[in-house]
Design a protein around this motif. Structure first.
Motif, PDB file in Angstrom:
ATOM      1  N   GLU A 280      37.924  -3.185 -30.198  1.00 24.67           N
ATOM      2  CA  GLU A 280      36.642  -3.810 -28.726  1.00 24.67           C
ATOM      3  C   GLU A 280      35.834  -2.908 -28.194  1.00 24.67           C
ATOM      4  N   ALA A 281      36.285  -2.317 -27.827  1.00 27.02           N
ATOM      5  CA  ALA A 281      36.074  -1.064 -27.039  1.00 27.02           C
ATOM      6  C   ALA A 281      34.569   0.003 -28.634  1.00 27.02           C
ATOM      7  N   ASN A 282      35.326  -0.082 -29.077  1.00 30.63           N
ATOM      8  CA  ASN A 282      34.641   1.081 -30.921  1.00 30.63           C
ATOM      9  C   ASN A 282      33.181  -0.122 -31.243  1.00 30.63           C
ATOM     10  N   LEU A 283      33.803  -1.489 -31.098  1.00 29.43           N
ATOM     11  CA  LEU A 283      32.558  -2.325 -31.847  1.00 29.43           C
ATOM     12  C   LEU A 283      31.558  -1.916 -30.794  1.00 29.43           C
ATOM     13  N   ALA A 284      31.963  -2.062 -29.349  1.00 26.06           N
ATOM     14  CA  ALA A 284      31.089  -2.072 -27.955  1.00 26.06           C
ATOM     15  C   ALA A 284      29.892  -0.987 -28.283  1.00 26.06           C
ATOM     16  N   ASP A 285      30.942   0.189 -28.538  1.00 25.60           N
ATOM     17  CA  ASP A 285      29.917   1.831 -28.392  1.00 25.60           C
ATOM     18  C   ASP A 285      29.182   1.702 -29.219  1.00 25.60           C
ATOM     19  N   TYR A 286      29.385   1.064 -30.698  1.00 22.27           N
ATOM     20  CA  TYR A 286      28.681   1.138 -32.238  1.00 22.27           C
ATOM     21  C   TYR A 286      27.751   0.190 -31.501  1.00 22.27           C
ATOM     22  N   VAL A 287      27.400  -0.706 -31.535  1.00 22.27           N
ATOM     23  CA  VAL A 287      26.468  -1.601 -31.557  1.00 22.27           C
ATOM     24  C   VAL A 287      25.757  -1.697 -29.180  1.00 22.27           C
TER      25      VAL A 287
ATOM     26  N   SER B 267      31.076 -11.314 -37.536  1.00 21.71           N
ATOM     27  CA  SER B 267      32.297 -11.494 -38.331  1.00 21.71           C
ATOM     28  C   SER B 267      32.835 -10.128 -39.610  1.00 21.71           C
ATOM     29  N   PHE B 268      34.286 -10.820 -39.650  1.00 21.70           N
ATOM     30  CA  PHE B 268      34.648 -10.097 -40.377  1.00 21.70           C
ATOM     31  C   PHE B 268      35.449 -10.607 -41.353  1.00 21.70           C
ATOM     32  N   ASN B 269      35.392 -11.921 -41.799  1.00 18.81           N
ATOM     33  CA  ASN B 269      35.268 -12.414 -42.437  1.00 18.81           C
ATOM     34  C   ASN B 269      35.514 -11.271 -44.153  1.00 18.81           C
ATOM     35  N   GLY B 270      36.738 -11.896 -45.388  1.00 15.40           N
ATOM     36  CA  GLY B 270      36.663 -11.736 -45.740  1.00 15.40           C
ATOM     37  C   GLY B 270      35.080 -10.434 -47.370  1.00 15.40           C
ATOM     38  N   ASN B 271      33.953 -11.417 -46.499  1.00 15.17           N
ATOM     39  CA  ASN B 271      33.299 -11.124 -47.586  1.00 15.17           C
ATOM     40  C   ASN B 271      32.471 -10.186 -46.818  1.00 15.17           C
ATOM     41  N   LYS B 272      32.790 -10.046 -45.559  1.00 14.63           N
ATOM     42  CA  LYS B 272      31.563  -9.136 -44.617  1.00 14.63           C
ATOM     43  C   LYS B 272      31.463  -7.646 -44.905  1.00 14.63           C
ATOM     44  N   ILE B 273      30.951  -7.219 -44.381  1.00 12.10           N
ATOM     45  CA  ILE B 273      30.493  -5.800 -44.695  1.00 12.10           C
ATOM     46  C   ILE B 273      31.642  -4.454 -44.211  1.00 12.10           C
ATOM     47  N   ILE B 274      31.751  -5.270 -43.476  1.00 14.51           N
ATOM     48  CA  ILE B 274      33.643  -5.149 -42.704  1.00 14.51           C
ATOM     49  C   ILE B 274      34.587  -5.825 -42.677  1.00 14.51           C
ATOM     50  N   THR B 275      35.150  -6.038 -42.979  1.00 17.96           N
ATOM     51  CA  THR B 275      36.900  -6.679 -42.699  1.00 17.96           C
ATOM     52  C   THR B 275      37.722  -6.333 -42.080  1.00 17.96           C
ATOM     53  N   THR B 276      38.571  -7.711 -41.565  1.00 19.34           N
ATOM     54  CA  THR B 276      39.902  -7.865 -40.862  1.00 19.34           C
ATOM     55  C   THR B 276      40.520  -8.780 -41.382  1.00 19.34           C
ATOM     56  N   SER B 277      39.810  -9.107 -42.218  1.00 15.97           N
ATOM     57  CA  SER B 277      40.809 -10.480 -43.139  1.00 15.97           C
ATOM     58  C   SER B 277      40.349 -11.453 -42.522  1.00 15.97           C
ATOM     59  N   GLY B 278      40.265 -11.720 -41.983  1.00 14.08           N
ATOM     60  CA  GLY B 278      39.700 -12.668 -40.834  1.00 14.08           C
ATOM     61  C   GLY B 278      39.665 -12.199 -39.233  1.00 14.08           C
TER      62      GLY B 278
ATOM     63  N   ALA C 261      39.824   0.735 -38.747  1.00 13.54           N
ATOM     64  CA  ALA C 261      39.957   1.747 -39.819  1.00 13.54           C
ATOM     65  C   ALA C 261      38.317   1.052 -40.308  1.00 13.54           C
ATOM     66  N   GLN C 262      38.236  -0.340 -40.346  1.00 13.92           N
ATOM     67  CA  GLN C 262      37.251  -0.665 -41.351  1.00 13.92           C
ATOM     68  C   GLN C 262      35.654   0.117 -40.560  1.00 13.92           C
ATOM     69  N   LEU C 263      35.851   0.041 -39.013  1.00 11.82           N
ATOM     70  CA  LEU C 263      34.603   0.302 -38.883  1.00 11.82           C
ATOM     71  C   LEU C 263      33.937   1.248 -38.475  1.00 11.82           C
ATOM     72  N   GLN C 264      35.371   2.078 -38.890  1.00 10.61           N
ATOM     73  CA  GLN C 264      34.900   3.952 -39.219  1.00 10.61           C
ATOM     74  C   GLN C 264      33.980   4.002 -40.135  1.00 10.61           C
ATOM     75  N   ALA C 265      33.698   3.098 -41.314  1.00 11.62           N
ATOM     76  CA  ALA C 265      33.420   3.641 -42.590  1.00 11.62           C
ATOM     77  C   ALA C 265      31.928   2.488 -42.308  1.00 11.62           C
ATOM     78  N   ILE C 266      31.531   2.030 -41.419  1.00  9.96           N
ATOM     79  CA  ILE C 266      30.384   1.720 -41.262  1.00  9.96           C
ATOM     80  C   ILE C 266      29.502   1.484 -42.419  1.00  9.96           C
ATOM     81  N   GLU C 267      28.391   3.337 -41.624  1.00 12.79           N
ATOM     82  CA  GLU C 267      27.841   3.940 -42.178  1.00 12.79           C
ATOM     83  C   GLU C 267      27.754   4.310 -43.192  1.00 12.79           C
ATOM     84  N   GLU C 268      29.236   4.061 -44.361  1.00 11.31           N
ATOM     85  CA  GLU C 268      28.986   4.311 -45.678  1.00 11.31           C
ATOM     86  C   GLU C 268      28.567   3.467 -46.341  1.00 11.31           C
ATOM     87  N   ARG C 269      29.727   2.855 -45.411  1.00 17.15           N
ATOM     88  CA  ARG C 269      29.598   0.838 -46.205  1.00 17.15           C
ATOM     89  C   ARG C 269      27.540   0.337 -46.233  1.00 17.15           C
TER      90      ARG C 269
END
Length: 380
Positions: A29-36, A174-185, A235-243
């Motif tokens: 939650e903290a990482n996502l808020a910071d990124y956005v 959304s972090f569904n399996g088809n999104k740019i980063i995913t948590t599975s759901g 871990a997925q969010l750490q790769a967002i810019e690369e994605r």
């Protein structure tokens, strides 16, 4: 997967934080808020759950009206039905493929005249591109209507220097399996209002009162994200810019190879914006190419390549067959034309260059053959 997810999953197991709370959830939650660049974030079970919570926070009730983009996946509008509210759909426009500010203003003017005004406007950032938020915010503020920004497909996109999902009163991911980063759901609700996020947290955990026993004074939901899945999200969010860069690289290769074909136009990147290119989408001029999206899909399928139509507008869905749509001009809406002529190409970040060129060459062959057939009836 990036390869770093297992570290956070192992932490969840070794610490026995398996339930839908724990250090991974807090960090995600903290990482996502910071990124956005928003003040507060709440990890939930899906993007749909985040939209539903936003509607609850706005006190949406049976009979209320909610305006919503029509060119989107049904998940954007289903929560409207959960609350017994009435959806009214707003047409798209060609520059961004997103909600048309002119159509929105027309709908709000009509609502102000005849009543009632909507309790909220759900603006969808389609396929990784942010809508024209300056115009939409101006119109909504003029009529005092809050905005729910559905950024399910657009994490990493930007509009005039700000991250997608940070413009509305509420943003959802959304972090569904088809999104740019995913948590599975999974999903995330974000807002700059701390009281709102705490109320959403309360509602998402079955609305349990602060008491020495299990006590509930209002209806709640089981919408929290597990600590294990949140670990994947960290871990997925750490790769967002690369994605985002990889997705954009895939798009530019498609554009370079197919953009010169007569009758093929790609979804443009709106000025002063960064499109995350979650999916590469294009328009097919059927008169110029002598083919259709469906014919191309069938040809690609024969080569074991999956492609899809653009989202079918919600105002055309049987579920919403009585819902009105507001558009600039009478007749066929922009969303309908995008649906009739639009195509989504394979855009996975694990796709190799060889695989992508297989897609490109197949499309070229189909279009060139169809053109030849249309000009020379002897060609079979």
């Amino acid at each position: 997967m990036t390869g770093n997810e297992q570290e956070y999953i192992n932490k969840a197991f070794s610490s026995n934080w398996i339930a839908p709370l724990g250090p991974n959830v807090d960090q995600f939650e903290a990482n996502l808020a910071d990124y956005v660049k928003v003040n507060n974030a709440l990890a939930v079970s899906s993007g749909t759950a985040a939209i539903h919570l936003a509607l609850r926070l706005l006190n949406v009730k049976k009979g209320d009206v909610i305006f919503c983009s029509t060119l989107t996946f049904v998940a954007s509008a289903n929560p409207i039905l959960y609350e017994g509210a009435t959806p009214v759909f707003i047409d798209a426009e060609f520059e961004t493929w997103n909600m048309c500010p002119v159509s929105l203003e027309k709908a709000l003017q009509n609502a102000a005249k005849d009543g009632p005004l909507p309790k909220a406007v759900i603006v969808v950032n389609l396929y990784g591109q942010t809508a024209k938020m300056d115009e939409i915010i101006r119109v909504c503020h003029e009529f005092g209507v809050p905005i729910i920004e559905d950024a399910a497909e657009s994490l990493g996109a930007e509009y005039r220097g700000k991250k997608s999902g940070s413009f509305g009163d509420f943003g959802i991911f959304s972090f569904n399996g088809n999104k740019i980063i995913t948590t599975s759901g999974g999903g995330m609700l974000v807002t700059n209002n701390k009281e709102d996020i705490e109320q959403a947290r309360f509602l998402s955990t079955q609305a349990r009162d602060k008491a020495a026993h299990y006590q509930h004074s209002e209806m709640g939901f089981n919408y929290k994200l597990s600590n294990i899945l949140a670990g994947i999200g960290i871990a997925q969010l750490q790769a967002i810019e690369e994605r985002v860069e990889k997705k954009r690289e895939i798009f530019f290769r498609y554009e370079e190879e197919l953009g010169s074909l007569d009758g093929i136009t790609f979804m443009k990147e709106y000025r002063d914006s960064r499109h995350n290119r979650w999916l590469t989408t294009l328009m097919i001029d059927q008169a110029k190419t002598s083919t259709t999206p469906l014919k191309l899909i069938e040809a690609l399928e024969k080569e074991n390549i999956e492609a899809r139509r653009v989202w079918k507008p919600l105002h055309l869905q049987p579920l919403f067959n009585e819902a009105p749509i507001f558009q600039v001009h009478e007749g066929s809406s922009v969303a309908e034309r995008l649906f009739e002529n639009g195509l989504c190409l394979p855009s996975g970040t694990n796709m190799t260059k060889e695989e992508q060129y297989h897609v490109i060459n197949t499309i070229k062959k189909v279009i060139l053959k169809q053109k030849e057939c249309s000009t020379n009836p002897l060609v079979v």
